[in-house]
Design a protein around this motif. Structure first.
Motif, PDB file in Angstrom:
ATOM      1  N   GLN A  79      -0.917  32.218  16.657  1.00 60.17           N
ATOM      2  CA  GLN A  79       0.401  32.280  16.687  1.00 60.17           C
ATOM      3  C   GLN A  79       1.513  32.980  17.646  1.00 60.17           C
ATOM      4  O   GLN A  79       2.585  32.891  17.662  1.00 60.17           O
ATOM      5  N   VAL A  80       0.734  34.158  18.190  1.00 64.41           N
ATOM      6  CA  VAL A  80       1.351  35.196  19.197  1.00 64.41           C
ATOM      7  C   VAL A  80       2.141  34.724  20.257  1.00 64.41           C
ATOM      8  O   VAL A  80       3.109  35.156  21.029  1.00 64.41           O
ATOM      9  N   GLY A  81       1.749  33.491  20.964  1.00 62.92           N
ATOM     10  CA  GLY A  81       2.135  33.037  22.191  1.00 62.92           C
ATOM     11  C   GLY A  81       1.491  33.429  23.250  1.00 62.92           C
ATOM     12  O   GLY A  81       0.124  34.020  23.167  1.00 62.92           O
ATOM     13  N   ARG A  82       2.053  33.630  24.535  1.00 68.05           N
ATOM     14  CA  ARG A  82       1.241  34.158  25.598  1.00 68.05           C
ATOM     15  C   ARG A  82       1.537  35.482  26.272  1.00 68.05           C
ATOM     16  O   ARG A  82       1.161  35.789  27.220  1.00 68.05           O
ATOM     17  N   ARG A  83       2.239  36.203  25.597  1.00 64.86           N
ATOM     18  CA  ARG A  83       2.624  37.613  25.967  1.00 64.86           C
ATOM     19  C   ARG A  83       2.480  38.490  24.621  1.00 64.86           C
ATOM     20  O   ARG A  83       2.837  38.211  23.503  1.00 64.86           O
ATOM     21  N   CYS A  84       1.617  39.721  24.808  1.00 66.19           N
ATOM     22  CA  CYS A  84       1.490  40.555  23.935  1.00 66.19           C
ATOM     23  C   CYS A  84       2.751  41.670  24.003  1.00 66.19           C
ATOM     24  O   CYS A  84       3.209  41.919  24.663  1.00 66.19           O
ATOM     25  N   SER A  85       2.798  42.238  22.847  1.00 68.88           N
ATOM     26  CA  SER A  85       3.912  43.483  22.777  1.00 68.88           C
ATOM     27  C   SER A  85       3.543  44.572  23.788  1.00 68.88           C
ATOM     28  O   SER A  85       4.500  45.317  24.173  1.00 68.88           O
ATOM     29  N   CYS A  86       2.256  44.638  24.413  1.00 70.15           N
ATOM     30  CA  CYS A  86       2.079  45.694  25.345  1.00 70.15           C
ATOM     31  C   CYS A  86       2.299  45.078  26.781  1.00 70.15           C
ATOM     32  O   CYS A  86       2.407  45.870  27.816  1.00 70.15           O
ATOM     33  N   GLY A  87       2.935  43.896  26.863  1.00 73.61           N
ATOM     34  CA  GLY A  87       3.340  43.149  28.163  1.00 73.61           C
ATOM     35  C   GLY A  87       1.877  42.474  28.636  1.00 73.61           C
ATOM     36  O   GLY A  87       2.351  41.812  29.717  1.00 73.61           O
ATOM     37  N   GLY A  88       0.884  42.599  28.184  1.00 75.15           N
ATOM     38  CA  GLY A  88      -0.367  41.760  28.638  1.00 75.15           C
ATOM     39  C   GLY A  88      -0.262  40.246  28.593  1.00 75.15           C
ATOM     40  O   GLY A  88       0.493  39.994  27.469  1.00 75.15           O
ATOM     41  N   HIS A  89      -0.873  39.552  29.539  1.00 70.07           N
ATOM     42  CA  HIS A  89      -1.020  38.176  29.252  1.00 70.07           C
ATOM     43  C   HIS A  89      -2.241  37.860  28.270  1.00 70.07           C
ATOM     44  O   HIS A  89      -3.372  38.590  28.178  1.00 70.07           O
ATOM     45  N   VAL A  90      -1.856  36.765  27.451  1.00 69.84           N
ATOM     46  CA  VAL A  90      -2.508  36.343  26.040  1.00 69.84           C
ATOM     47  C   VAL A  90      -3.557  35.348  26.531  1.00 69.84           C
ATOM     48  O   VAL A  90      -2.818  34.411  27.169  1.00 69.84           O
ATOM     49  N   VAL A  91      -4.891  35.147  26.288  1.00 70.79           N
ATOM     50  CA  VAL A  91      -5.565  34.130  26.699  1.00 70.79           C
ATOM     51  C   VAL A  91      -6.621  33.611  25.726  1.00 70.79           C
ATOM     52  O   VAL A  91      -6.763  34.317  24.762  1.00 70.79           O
ATOM     53  N   GLY A  92      -6.772  32.287  25.433  1.00 74.79           N
ATOM     54  CA  GLY A  92      -7.723  31.668  24.713  1.00 74.79           C
ATOM     55  C   GLY A  92      -6.901  30.535  23.774  1.00 74.79           C
ATOM     56  O   GLY A  92      -5.618  30.269  23.922  1.00 74.79           O
TER      57      GLY A  92
END
Length: 92
Positions: A79-92
Motif C-alpha cells: 500500500q505504500v507506493g513507490r517512494r518511502c518517507s526517507c525518499g528512497g525507491h520502493v521495489v517489490g
C-alpha cells in the motif's frame, strides 16, 4: 540483515530488468552467487515464507508479499507506493 540486503538487491535487479534497463554483469553475477549461496530456488522459497514487519502499518507479512525501500532497507506493505518517507525507491 544479510537476507534483507539480498532481498533488496534481488528485487532491485528484477525491477531494473522489468524496466528494460541495462544491468551490469558484476551485479548480475552477485545476485546469481547470492541466490546459489542460499540454496538456490529452495532457499529462496524458504526465505519468502519468513514473516517481516511492515514499518508503515506495523502489520506482519510473508516476505513474498512485502516491498522494501532501497534507501533505508525497511520492509513495507504493497500500500505504500513507490517512494518511502526517507525518499528512497520502493521495489517489490
Amino acid at each position: 540483515m544479510a537476507g534483507t540486503v539480498f532481498f533488496a538487491v534481488h528485487l532491485w535487479w528484477h525491477d531494473s530488468k522489468r524496466k528494460r534497463q541495462q544491468g551490469d554483469p558484476l551485479t548480475e553475477a552477485y545476485v546469481e552467487a547470492a541466490h546459489a549461496y542460499i540454496a538456490g530456488p529452495a532457499g529462496w522459497n524458504d526465505m519468502l515464507r519468513q514473516r517481516v514487519l511492515c514499518t508503515c502499518h506495523r502489520d506482519s507479512w510473508r516476505m513474498e508479499n512485502a516491498t522494501i525501500c532501497l534507501g533505508c532497507l525497511r520492509y513495507m506493505c504493497y500500500q505504500v507506493g513507490r517512494r518511502c518517507s526517507c525518499g528512497g525507491h520502493v521495489v517489490g
